[in-house]
Design an enzyme around this catalytic site. Structure first.
Site, PDB file in Angstrom:
ATOM      1  N   GLU A 130      -0.424  75.503  44.580  1.00  0.00           N
ATOM      2  CA  GLU A 130      -1.172  76.637  44.010  1.00  0.00           C
ATOM      3  C   GLU A 130      -1.267  77.829  44.962  1.00  0.00           C
ATOM      4  O   GLU A 130      -1.368  78.977  44.517  1.00  0.00           O
ATOM      5  CB  GLU A 130      -2.569  76.200  43.573  1.00  0.00           C
ATOM      6  CG  GLU A 130      -2.593  75.315  42.346  1.00  0.00           C
ATOM      7  CD  GLU A 130      -2.474  73.832  42.660  1.00  0.00           C
ATOM      8  OE1 GLU A 130      -2.168  73.485  43.825  1.00  0.00           O
ATOM      9  OE2 GLU A 130      -2.690  73.011  41.751  1.00  0.00           O
TER      10      GLU A 130
ATOM     11  N   LYS B  61     -12.980  73.121  30.085  1.00  0.00           N
ATOM     12  CA  LYS B  61     -11.913  72.594  29.227  1.00  0.00           C
ATOM     13  C   LYS B  61     -12.303  72.588  27.754  1.00  0.00           C
ATOM     14  O   LYS B  61     -11.488  72.880  26.883  1.00  0.00           O
ATOM     15  CB  LYS B  61     -11.555  71.178  29.686  1.00  0.00           C
ATOM     16  CG  LYS B  61     -10.369  70.601  28.931  1.00  0.00           C
ATOM     17  CD  LYS B  61      -9.925  69.268  29.504  1.00  0.00           C
ATOM     18  CE  LYS B  61      -8.689  68.782  28.746  1.00  0.00           C
ATOM     19  NZ  LYS B  61      -8.227  67.484  29.226  1.00  0.00           N
TER      20      LYS B  61
ATOM     21  N   PHE C  93     -14.738  64.230  37.976  1.00  0.00           N
ATOM     22  CA  PHE C  93     -13.400  64.194  38.566  1.00  0.00           C
ATOM     23  C   PHE C  93     -12.783  65.596  38.551  1.00  0.00           C
ATOM     24  O   PHE C  93     -12.805  66.280  37.538  1.00  0.00           O
ATOM     25  CB  PHE C  93     -12.511  63.230  37.765  1.00  0.00           C
ATOM     26  CG  PHE C  93     -11.083  63.210  38.254  1.00  0.00           C
ATOM     27  CD1 PHE C  93     -10.782  62.749  39.526  1.00  0.00           C
ATOM     28  CD2 PHE C  93     -10.055  63.683  37.454  1.00  0.00           C
ATOM     29  CE1 PHE C  93      -9.471  62.755  39.990  1.00  0.00           C
ATOM     30  CE2 PHE C  93      -8.736  63.689  37.920  1.00  0.00           C
ATOM     31  CZ  PHE C  93      -8.456  63.219  39.185  1.00  0.00           C
ATOM     32  N   GLN C  94     -12.237  66.016  39.692  1.00  0.00           N
ATOM     33  CA  GLN C  94     -11.638  67.347  39.860  1.00  0.00           C
ATOM     34  C   GLN C  94     -12.600  68.473  39.526  1.00  0.00           C
ATOM     35  O   GLN C  94     -12.200  69.499  38.984  1.00  0.00           O
ATOM     36  CB  GLN C  94     -10.323  67.456  39.066  1.00  0.00           C
ATOM     37  CG  GLN C  94      -9.243  66.550  39.651  1.00  0.00           C
ATOM     38  CD  GLN C  94      -7.836  66.904  39.201  1.00  0.00           C
ATOM     39  OE1 GLN C  94      -7.631  67.378  38.087  1.00  0.00           O
ATOM     40  NE2 GLN C  94      -6.860  66.659  40.056  1.00  0.00           N
TER      41      GLN C  94
ATOM     42  N   MET D 263       3.588  85.503  68.331  1.00  0.00           N
ATOM     43  CA  MET D 263       2.461  86.380  68.666  1.00  0.00           C
ATOM     44  C   MET D 263       1.413  85.626  69.478  1.00  0.00           C
ATOM     45  O   MET D 263       0.800  86.183  70.391  1.00  0.00           O
ATOM     46  CB  MET D 263       1.861  86.966  67.386  1.00  0.00           C
ATOM     47  CG  MET D 263       0.920  88.121  67.628  1.00  0.00           C
ATOM     48  SD  MET D 263       1.685  89.482  68.556  1.00  0.00           S
ATOM     49  CE  MET D 263       2.223  90.537  67.219  1.00  0.00           C
TER      50      MET D 263
END
Lengths: 575, 172
Positions: free
Chosen positions: A50, A162, A112-113, A479
């Site tokens: 993602e 959802k 969940f999630q 760097m």
């Protein structure tokens, strides 16, 4: 017509003329993906992580000035977007992230999630929404697009439980054409009297300097800026984010300013008597020590964001509004006052600047034993005729592109300036390539940065994106190594990676072309040939000098006139 | 530069996260919140907040701009810049021995506070006023033992016809 929540989302995106969604499916967005599957118009780009989706949407937005769209699931889906949102937020990039959320009945139950998406992203978005009613989906999308793209742009997150996307629950769909957000009204126009005052101040300057930032590009003000500079014939410098806003090849352009800016740009900042700052935010990498910043100058600041004014540096005159419209008016007032300009003073000023230019602060020691990274960028510029969309990651290679690739057009230079996100370059290049399928898109990176989002090589194959990756491989986090050399007596703690993959084989395993260049005499032909390979992603791994540093450099806490110059021009006499 | 006291009034959309956005801005940008009061208004879509902070002149300008920039903020005003009224409410539960009752009743009258609950060992007192008055009352209590103290934080409103409107300043 009655539509489900999922169908409404797709229709809203179509009303906003969205072409691409960058995303990754998961439980909470399965209804939406099902609606997307049935749709023929919007193309979905399946990333491999993602974070890649957010950077790709960001790169798309930066390349074509349209908002980038991301679709991810709840929980880890949205937490993986955090770095991408913060990157876009720091650089004011318009983006809409749609995240699934667990159904309303489970919100707050540690399901969940489940993650508190709006809570987590609140400080790194311009605004965010948690939709709690199917009837407010369309209105929320309209608001999100307005907020993301107007005023000072920025990312907006929409979190959708959802159950609101259930295909069996349908309501009439109506996308509002206009919407009034009473608490959000960015100022567009500035008072004419103030613009006129600015014009007079500019025309009365003896040592003027123009300093521009990303606001020129986001505000599509490059044409008006060009007119202004050509009318005045004043020197101009740009921040990292503003490069390409004014053609770098023009003689008025002094190069980038700030920590790794040119000698002439920084010295002119230090000496100027009137500074015109446009769409820039006086970032600490630009100002150095603020108490030593432009000590002799009256400062005029044009910006769309009132909170940018006098945030870091107290300014004398502020013009708030859209940069393009303010510059247009400023141009017409300047035409009226142009006779006031004392060109003998301006000529003297240019003479001084030209002496600073003779310092040739970007000169570097050439070598026929090892490839110099600066040379790679110079060659890249030559072989792409300076017209590629160039993305980068973060570190030395980023600074070398900024210094040696002379951007002449806006939107060509795509990098994470504010947040400094390693891993940005490759996914951002995917977005740019999708926005402009026929243009050259190059990702300049380093062997440390590229590994942070390397999985997107797989996405590049799936969508046949012919990106050219130029990896300046010095086997160091360059760097970090440079700072350790300067400030930690060469104790190179953790800045060397002992197990670097064979990048050309790695690219081949992903189905791309891999090229390794390690001898200076090969650079010209091999780089040219690699860049000329059509319709294929080519990973060009260039083995470069391990000890090269980025110069000039202003140490933090120092002023513009206190630059470290490269050992190459330390012996040339100071003008 | 010495920090000054500022009292800020805000009208915010009555939506989730509004309070958190404002509180988050203070913590993210290193400002302090001395007191904060939030409650609904006659317009049910809007909440009004009154916030007291201590900072420098330069910081307050930046803070006001940052607050104004939040999408949920409908309007914001620094009441300190004009004549305004301030009130704060104090609820105080005191342990009160027999020999202190008279004295406490007298103090309550002097400060125009009210005793709103009594037991054989405690007094509960309600008082409104400017913060200084509440503090003076607290000092006057001397030996008397405080069991519990609840303060509303300051509330503020402009004097005269001035008001904090729903339409944003200069952005109508």
């Amino acid at each position: 017509m009655k539509l489900s929540g999922s169908e409404i989302i797709i229709e809203c995106l179509k009303k906003e003329k969205v072409k691409y969604i960058f995303g990754y499916p998961g439980g909470a967005v399965l209804h939406i993906y099902d609606a997307l599957f049935k749709d023929k118009e919007i193309k979905h780009v399946l990333v491999r992580h993602e974070q890649g989706a957010t950077h790709a949407a960001d790169g798309y937005a930066r390349a074509c000035n349209k908002p980038g769209i991301v679709l991810v699931t709840s929980g880890p889906g949205i937490t993986n977007c955090v770095t991408g949102l913060a990157t876009a937020h720091m650089d004011s990039i318009p983006m809409i992230v749609i995240s699934g959320q667990v159904s309303r009945q489970y919100v707050g139950s540690d399901a969940f999630q489940e993650a508190d998406a709006t809570g987590i992203t609140r400080p790194i978005t311009k605004h965010n929404f948690l939709i709690d009613d199917i009837n407010s989906i369309a209105e929320t999308f309209k608001k999100a697009f307005i907020i993301a793209t107007s005023g000072r742009p920025g990312p907006v997150l929409i979190d959708i439980p959802k159950d609101l996307t259930d295909p069996n629950v349908k309501i009439p769909f109506n996308y509002p054409k206009k919407i009034n957000i009473r608490s959000y009204k960015p100022q567009k126009k500035e008072n004419d009297i103030k613009i006129q005052q600015a014009a007079e101040l500019i025309c009365n300057a003896k040592k003027p300097m123009i300093y521009t930032g990303g606001g020129i590009i986001l505000g599509k003000a490059d044409k008006q800026l060009h007119q202004l500079v050509k009318k005045l014939k004043y020197p101009i410098t740009s921040t990292l984010m503003g490069l390409g806003g004014f053609p770098s090849s023009n003689q008025e352009f002094l190069g980038m300013l700030g920590m790794h800016g040119t000698y002439e740009a920084n010295m002119a900042m230090h000496e100027c008597d009137v500074l015109l700052a446009i769409g820039a935010r006086f970032d600490d990498r630009v100002t150095g020590d603020t108490s030593k910043f432009c000590p002799k100058a009256k400062i005029i600041h044009i910006d769309i964001d009132p909170s940018s004014i006098s945030k870091i540096i107290q300014v004398d005159l502020s013009l708030i509004g859209e940069t393009a419209s303010i510059l247009k008016k400023l141009n017409s007032y300047i035409t009226r006052h142009i006779k006031k300009i004392d060109y003998s003073s301006i000529d003297k000023w240019w003479n001084k600047i030209n002496k600073w230019k003779k310092k040739k602060c970007l000169a570097y020691t050439k070598s026929n034993k090892i490839i110099k990274p600066q040379l790679v960028i110079e060659k890249l510029y030559e072989f792409t005729q300076g017209d590629a969309y160039v993305t980068s990651d973060v570190g030395q290679h980023q600074m070398w592109v900024a210094q040696y690739y002379k951007f002449d057009k806006p939107n060509r230079w795509i990098n994470s300036g504010g947040l400094g996100t390693m891993g940005f370059g490759l996914p951002a290049a995917m977005g740019a390539q999708l926005a402009f399928p026929k243009s050259n898109v190059v990702c300049v990176t380093g062997e440390a940065s590229i590994l942070m989002c390397i999985q997107e090589l797989s996405t590049c194959l799936q969508y046949r994106l012919p990106i050219k990756i130029v990896n300046l491989n010095n086997r160091y986090m360059g760097m970090v190594r440079q700072w350790q050399e300067f400030f930690y007596e060469g104790r190179y703690a953790m800045s060397y990676v002992d197990a670097i993959p064979d990048f050309s084989k790695l690219a081949e395993s992903f189905g791309h072309v891999g090229v390794r260049i390690d001898k200076p005499e090969q650079l010209d032909t091999m780089l040219k040939d690699a860049l000329n390979i059509k319709n294929k992603l080519v990973f060009i791994d260039v083995i470069t000098d391990q000890t090269e540093n980025v110069y000039p450099m202003i140490q933090s806490g120092k002023g513009h006139h206190e630059m470290h110059l490269s050992p190459t021009n330390e012996d040339t006499e100071l003008a | 530069m010495k920090d000054k006291r500022y009292i800020i009034s805000l009208l915010v959309e009555n939506e989730f996260g509004s309070l958190s956005r404002i509180a988050g801005l203070f913590s993210a940008r290193g400002y302090n919140i001395h007191s904060l009061n939030v409650a609904p208004t006659n317009d049910e879509s809007i909440s009004r907040m009154t916030l007291v902070t201590f900072c420098s002149d330069q910081k307050i300008n930046q803070l006001m701009k940052q607050l104004d920039k939040l999408v949920d903020v409908v309007n914001v005003k620094d009441l300190t810049q004009e004549t305004h009224l301030e009130r704060e409410m104090l609820l105080l539960k005191l342990r009160c021995k027999k020999n202190q009752r008279e004295e406490l009743k007298r103090l309550t009258d002097i400060f125009r506070a009210r005793i709103i609950d009594v037991t054989d060992t405690t007094y509960t007192i309600e008082m409104t006023g400017v913060t200084d008055k509440l503090l003076a009352f607290l000092t006057s209590l001397g030996e008397i033992n405080i069991i519990e103290m609840v303060r509303s934080g300051s509330l503020g409103i402009s004097r005269g016809v001035e008001s904090l409107e729903v339409n944003k300043r200069g952005k109508k």
